[in-house]
Design a protein around this motif. Structure first.
Motif, PDB file in Angstrom:
ATOM      1  N   HIS A 376      30.632  77.237  16.459  1.00 33.21           N
ATOM      2  CA  HIS A 376      31.146  75.646  15.633  1.00 33.21           C
ATOM      3  C   HIS A 376      32.307  75.609  15.127  1.00 33.21           C
ATOM      4  O   HIS A 376      33.246  74.535  14.892  1.00 33.21           O
ATOM      5  N   GLY A 379      37.279  76.707  15.204  1.00 31.16           N
ATOM      6  CA  GLY A 379      38.358  76.539  15.380  1.00 31.16           C
ATOM      7  C   GLY A 379      39.230  75.865  13.706  1.00 31.16           C
ATOM      8  O   GLY A 379      40.163  75.506  13.751  1.00 31.16           O
ATOM      9  N   MET A 380      38.282  74.776  12.338  1.00 26.85           N
ATOM     10  CA  MET A 380      37.932  74.707  11.417  1.00 26.85           C
ATOM     11  C   MET A 380      38.649  76.080  11.100  1.00 26.85           C
ATOM     12  O   MET A 380      39.413  75.413   9.800  1.00 26.85           O
ATOM     13  N   GLN A 383      42.206  76.735  11.426  1.00 21.01           N
ATOM     14  CA  GLN A 383      43.340  75.637  10.780  1.00 21.01           C
ATOM     15  C   GLN A 383      43.302  75.919   8.784  1.00 21.01           C
ATOM     16  O   GLN A 383      43.774  75.937   8.500  1.00 21.01           O
ATOM     17  N   LYS A 387      46.172  76.705   6.379  1.00 22.36           N
ATOM     18  CA  LYS A 387      46.966  75.691   5.543  1.00 22.36           C
ATOM     19  C   LYS A 387      46.398  76.455   4.322  1.00 22.36           C
ATOM     20  O   LYS A 387      46.084  75.740   3.477  1.00 22.36           O
ATOM     21  N   LEU A 389      43.348  76.988   3.109  1.00 19.85           N
ATOM     22  CA  LEU A 389      42.575  76.249   1.827  1.00 19.85           C
ATOM     23  C   LEU A 389      41.642  76.754   1.327  1.00 19.85           C
ATOM     24  O   LEU A 389      41.986  78.116   2.118  1.00 19.85           O
ATOM     25  N   TYR A 393      37.024  74.393  -0.421  1.00 21.10           N
ATOM     26  CA  TYR A 393      37.266  73.473   0.630  1.00 21.10           C
ATOM     27  C   TYR A 393      35.983  73.840   1.571  1.00 21.10           C
ATOM     28  O   TYR A 393      35.162  72.565   1.860  1.00 21.10           O
ATOM     29  N   GLN A 396      32.341  73.336   0.959  1.00 25.94           N
ATOM     30  CA  GLN A 396      31.869  72.244   0.754  1.00 25.94           C
ATOM     31  C   GLN A 396      31.891  71.068   1.958  1.00 25.94           C
ATOM     32  O   GLN A 396      31.121  69.880   1.632  1.00 25.94           O
ATOM     33  N   THR A 397      32.758  71.342   2.653  1.00 21.99           N
ATOM     34  CA  THR A 397      33.423  70.370   3.336  1.00 21.99           C
ATOM     35  C   THR A 397      32.366  70.197   5.121  1.00 21.99           C
ATOM     36  O   THR A 397      31.602  69.688   5.833  1.00 21.99           O
ATOM     37  N   ARG A 401      26.829  69.951   5.140  1.00 23.15           N
ATOM     38  CA  ARG A 401      26.848  68.975   6.298  1.00 23.15           C
ATOM     39  C   ARG A 401      24.853  68.159   5.948  1.00 23.15           C
ATOM     40  O   ARG A 401      24.184  68.949   6.211  1.00 23.15           O
TER      41      ARG A 401
ATOM     42  N   ILE B  41      31.484  64.570   7.439  1.00 27.23           N
ATOM     43  CA  ILE B  41      32.240  65.626   6.769  1.00 27.23           C
ATOM     44  C   ILE B  41      32.445  64.045   5.080  1.00 27.23           C
ATOM     45  O   ILE B  41      32.957  63.392   5.106  1.00 27.23           O
ATOM     46  N   LYS B  42      32.265  65.386   4.606  1.00 28.43           N
ATOM     47  CA  LYS B  42      32.397  64.722   2.653  1.00 28.43           C
ATOM     48  C   LYS B  42      33.217  65.422   2.124  1.00 28.43           C
ATOM     49  O   LYS B  42      32.981  67.335   2.245  1.00 28.43           O
ATOM     50  N   TYR B  43      33.766  65.263   1.491  1.00 25.18           N
ATOM     51  CA  TYR B  43      34.600  66.150   0.780  1.00 25.18           C
ATOM     52  C   TYR B  43      34.451  65.104  -1.253  1.00 25.18           C
ATOM     53  O   TYR B  43      35.195  63.440  -0.600  1.00 25.18           O
ATOM     54  N   GLU B  44      34.458  65.745  -1.759  1.00 27.39           N
ATOM     55  CA  GLU B  44      34.479  65.177  -3.133  1.00 27.39           C
ATOM     56  C   GLU B  44      35.540  66.391  -4.382  1.00 27.39           C
ATOM     57  O   GLU B  44      35.222  67.179  -3.856  1.00 27.39           O
ATOM     58  N   CYS B 103      40.547  74.494  19.348  1.00 29.73           N
ATOM     59  CA  CYS B 103      40.198  73.234  18.466  1.00 29.73           C
ATOM     60  C   CYS B 103      40.214  73.306  17.060  1.00 29.73           C
ATOM     61  O   CYS B 103      39.338  73.584  16.366  1.00 29.73           O
ATOM     62  N   PRO B 104      41.594  72.729  16.503  1.00 29.94           N
ATOM     63  CA  PRO B 104      40.826  72.465  15.075  1.00 29.94           C
ATOM     64  C   PRO B 104      40.762  70.874  14.801  1.00 29.94           C
ATOM     65  O   PRO B 104      39.653  71.291  13.478  1.00 29.94           O
ATOM     66  N   PHE B 105      39.477  70.588  14.908  1.00 28.80           N
ATOM     67  CA  PHE B 105      38.509  69.703  14.871  1.00 28.80           C
ATOM     68  C   PHE B 105      37.171  69.671  14.817  1.00 28.80           C
ATOM     69  O   PHE B 105      36.717  68.549  14.763  1.00 28.80           O
ATOM     70  N   GLY B 106      36.721  71.023  15.791  1.00 27.75           N
ATOM     71  CA  GLY B 106      34.989  71.186  16.084  1.00 27.75           C
ATOM     72  C   GLY B 106      34.844  69.953  16.976  1.00 27.75           C
ATOM     73  O   GLY B 106      34.003  69.753  16.817  1.00 27.75           O
ATOM     74  N   PHE B 161      44.712  65.234  11.586  1.00 26.65           N
ATOM     75  CA  PHE B 161      43.662  66.236  10.993  1.00 26.65           C
ATOM     76  C   PHE B 161      44.470  65.991   9.713  1.00 26.65           C
ATOM     77  O   PHE B 161      44.862  67.431   9.252  1.00 26.65           O
ATOM     78  N   PHE B 163      44.948  64.975   7.295  1.00 28.11           N
ATOM     79  CA  PHE B 163      44.048  64.370   6.285  1.00 28.11           C
ATOM     80  C   PHE B 163      43.943  66.370   5.543  1.00 28.11           C
ATOM     81  O   PHE B 163      44.202  66.465   4.191  1.00 28.11           O
ATOM     82  N   LEU B 164      44.238  67.232   6.008  1.00 28.31           N
ATOM     83  CA  LEU B 164      43.892  68.616   5.405  1.00 28.31           C
ATOM     84  C   LEU B 164      45.295  69.038   4.939  1.00 28.31           C
ATOM     85  O   LEU B 164      44.279  69.638   3.797  1.00 28.31           O
ATOM     86  N   THR B 165      45.854  68.947   5.421  1.00 32.34           N
ATOM     87  CA  THR B 165      47.524  68.633   4.683  1.00 32.34           C
ATOM     88  C   THR B 165      47.503  68.285   3.293  1.00 32.34           C
ATOM     89  O   THR B 165      47.813  69.048   2.421  1.00 32.34           O
ATOM     90  N   LEU B 167      44.888  67.740   1.489  1.00 33.27           N
ATOM     91  CA  LEU B 167      44.133  68.337   0.866  1.00 33.27           C
ATOM     92  C   LEU B 167      44.612  69.480  -0.201  1.00 33.27           C
ATOM     93  O   LEU B 167      44.555  69.631  -0.411  1.00 33.27           O
ATOM     94  N   VAL B 168      44.970  70.008   1.016  1.00 32.54           N
ATOM     95  CA  VAL B 168      45.506  71.505   0.432  1.00 32.54           C
ATOM     96  C   VAL B 168      46.670  70.582  -0.791  1.00 32.54           C
ATOM     97  O   VAL B 168      46.878  71.778  -2.150  1.00 32.54           O
ATOM     98  N   TYR B 171      44.927  70.450  -4.678  1.00 35.33           N
ATOM     99  CA  TYR B 171      44.614  72.239  -5.018  1.00 35.33           C
ATOM    100  C   TYR B 171      46.134  73.152  -5.241  1.00 35.33           C
ATOM    101  O   TYR B 171      45.572  73.908  -6.145  1.00 35.33           O
TER     102      TYR B 171
END
Lengths: 401, 173
Positions: A376, A379-380, A383, A387, A389, A393, A396-397, A401, B41-44, B103-106, B161, B163-165, B167-168, B171
């Motif tokens: 699942h 794909g992420m 991505q 990116k 990443l 990251y 954490q993300t 969950r 999802i949570k990002y800190e 799919c990059p978004f799941g 999405f 937002f992924l960019t 976040l990069v 970093y």
């Protein structure tokens, strides 16, 4: 020629999507298509699903004959292309016919590699799983209670083993390397998959080479040196190679396929290539590599079609990806697991009873992953690789969950 | 072609998960741990001495050029002409998970029958001039939906999405 002519060599996912894209772009000239096989587009990816009884035969052909009429494609089916003169802008077909073109797409796909093993020059001794004819041939040969030797623990080999087992055969999966999925899986993940296959009743033999094969009373004697097996089916799953023998390497740059840029253009003006016949830029290694999936072929064909019709579109670089069910598990490879570079580290995580993640990290950034029952996130993670990443990251993300 | 989509304002999302529950309820998700078409999802991160927590509510983005459509080997995924919503014909799905990889978004979720299901932007609700279930329930107004051109550009960007960019950037600063 009175009208501009786009010539598409090959009638697969890349070829048909190129034709669709060219027409959608507004190309009014002639589109001609050459294919050795006479029949509508076949999706080899669906073969395992047909053999498992999940899809009927007719659905392995995602476009029917009407599409050639709808797209006004002039079909030259039933004869192969034997020569491509990229500079002279002309192809020669197996029946001697010559077709000139303004722009040409090489989308001739790939064929199974048959290892140079004594006895395998007799094509009747083994089965493959690629073309419609080979799939029907295999389907007809499967007999419950018989024995099958599957040569090559590629992803196709694993899927084929599952099919044969489910259809009542004793299955021996043989791989010359010391792990299953020798090019796509980390040894740890390969070991987990091996145990799983064995639990499902498949005998996995690693580090074993087939020395020879010979017929015996309608069956095949497979000689593994110290041991021989008499099989009802010998199925070869040792990979595929691009169908590019008609290309003159003095004209068009080739390696394992025709080398193309991100417009799917070769080094020769007006010659494009897409799908299994080409090698495109790998995002991670910055080298041209072969990416053989249906989805990639379709995307590449689409880009080539648009460019041949006069647009100027580019694909992103590609990241290796494979995803497939194996029995009731899901397996995926994203990015590069092996051979990317030496200075990588690995992070293995378990998720519940049967969930596994194996991440390949370079300087803390994800460059690849093997996933078992955790697809699942495939794909992420793909991505995240694009990116660049960091693993922190993802941890954490996505993982927490 | 009209293109509907979601908007998402990250500054308003508190991670309350109401959107997830509303989605499960709307789509009659069953079982102890049903896959939801929407998830959070949570990002800190720490900015100076201040810890910051962001929440992202994500589902299918009904992409203009949806990558799941082309990779589907049985052409089960389509874009509706009337609103651009990406939908699946589950009867055709063979459970190959190719869409999951694309799919990059799941967004693709696989149900107990092995076939994919996904957010359909509650188009049956939209057709009756109602908001998607997740949008209707969102207590802070972080989620919105509608024709893309009517969504503010700022919100539309946040919805993607992209937002992924962003976040990069954190970093690599």
């Amino acid at each position: 020629m009175s009208k501009e002519r786009i010539l598409i060599l090959g009638n697969g996912g890349a070829g048909i999507n190129a034709a669709i894209a060219a027409r959608k772009t507004g190309f009014k000239g002639e589109i001609a298509m050459v294919s050795e096989r006479d029949g509508p587009v076949f999706n080899p990816m669906l073969s395992p699903y047909y053999l498992k009884g999940i899809v009927p035969w007719e659905r392995c052909f995602p476009f029917d004959y009407r599409i050639y009429k709808e797209l006004d494609i002039r079909c030259h089916f039933g004869t192969p292309v034997v020569e491509l003169d990229g500079i002279g802008q002309e192809v020669t077909l197996g029946d001697g016919k010559k077709i000139s073109f303004d722009r040409c797409l090489i989308a001739t796909g790939a064929s199974p590699v048959i290892p140079a093993i004594e006895g395998l020059e007799d094509h009747s001794l083994y089965k493959t799983i690629r073309t419609p004819a080979s799939v029907l041939d295999l389907n007809g040969a499967i007999r419950g209670g018989g024995k099958a030797v599957v040569l090559g623990a590629s992803l196709v080999g694993l899927k084929a083993s599952e099919i044969l087992k489910k259809r009542g055969m004793e299955v021996i999966l043989v791989e010359k390397e010391m792990q299953v999925l020798p090019y796509g899986a980390h040894p740890l993940i390969a070991g987990i998959l091996t145990s799983f296959l064995e639990e499902k009743g498949i005998e996995v033999r690693l580090g074993i080479t087939l020395k020879g094969a010979k017929p015996w009373k309608g069956r095949v004697i497979c000689d593994f040196g110290e041991k021989k097996e008499i099989a009802d089916i010998l199925l070869i799953c040792t990979g595929v190679r691009a169908n590019i023998d008609f290309i003159d390497p003095r004209q068009i740059m080739i390696d394992k396929g025709a080398i193309v840029d991100n417009r799917m253009a070769t080094n020769v003006e007006n010659i494009y290539a897409a799908g299994d016949a080409c090698q495109v830029m790998d995002f991670l290694s910055n080298r041209h590599r072969w990416f053989g999936t249906w989805g990639f072929a379709c995307k590449q064909g689409l880009v080539a079609g648009k460019n041949m019709a006069g647009e100027d579109v580019h694909t992103a670089d590609f990241v290796m990806e494979n995803i497939s069910p194996i029995f009731d598990w899901m397996y995926a490879q994203v990015g590069q697991i092996k051979g990317y570079r030496n200075d990588v580290t690995y992070e293995y995580l378990k998720d519940g009873k049967d969930g596994h993640y194996l991440f390949v990290l370079h300087e803390g950034v994800v460059s690849g992953a093997n996933l078992i029952n955790t697809t699942h996130l495939a794909g992420m993670i793909r991505q995240a690789i694009y990116k660049r990443l960091p693993f922190s990251y993802i941890r954490q993300t996505l993982l927490i969950r | 072609m009209m293109q509907y989509g979601f908007s998402f304002d990250i500054s308003r999302c508190t991670g309350c998960m109401a959107c997830v529950i509303a989605c499960q309820d709307q789509n009659d998700s069953e079982g102890d741990n049903p896959p939801s078409f929407r998830y959070v999802i949570k990002y800190e991160k720490v900015q100076g001495t201040n810890p910051l927590i962001y929440f992202f509510s994500i589902s299918c983005q009904h992409c203009g050029d949806a990558p799941c459509i082309m990779v589907c080997p049985v052409r089960a995924i389509k874009k509706r002409d009337e609103d651009g919503v990406v939908v699946i014909d589950r009867d055709l799905c063979i459970g190959c998970h190719s869409c999951e990889m694309a799919c990059p978004f799941g967004a693709p979720k696989f149900q107990g029958d092995g076939r994919m299901a996904k957010c359909d932007l509650c188009y049956t609700r939209i057709e009756k001039n109602m908001k998607p279930a997740c949008v209707r329930i969102c207590p802070t107004g972080a989620l919105g939906a509608g024709p893309i051109e009517e969504l503010s550009k700022k919100k539309a960007e946040k919805a993607s999405f992209v937002f992924l960019t962003s976040l990069v950037g954190d970093y690599h600063r």
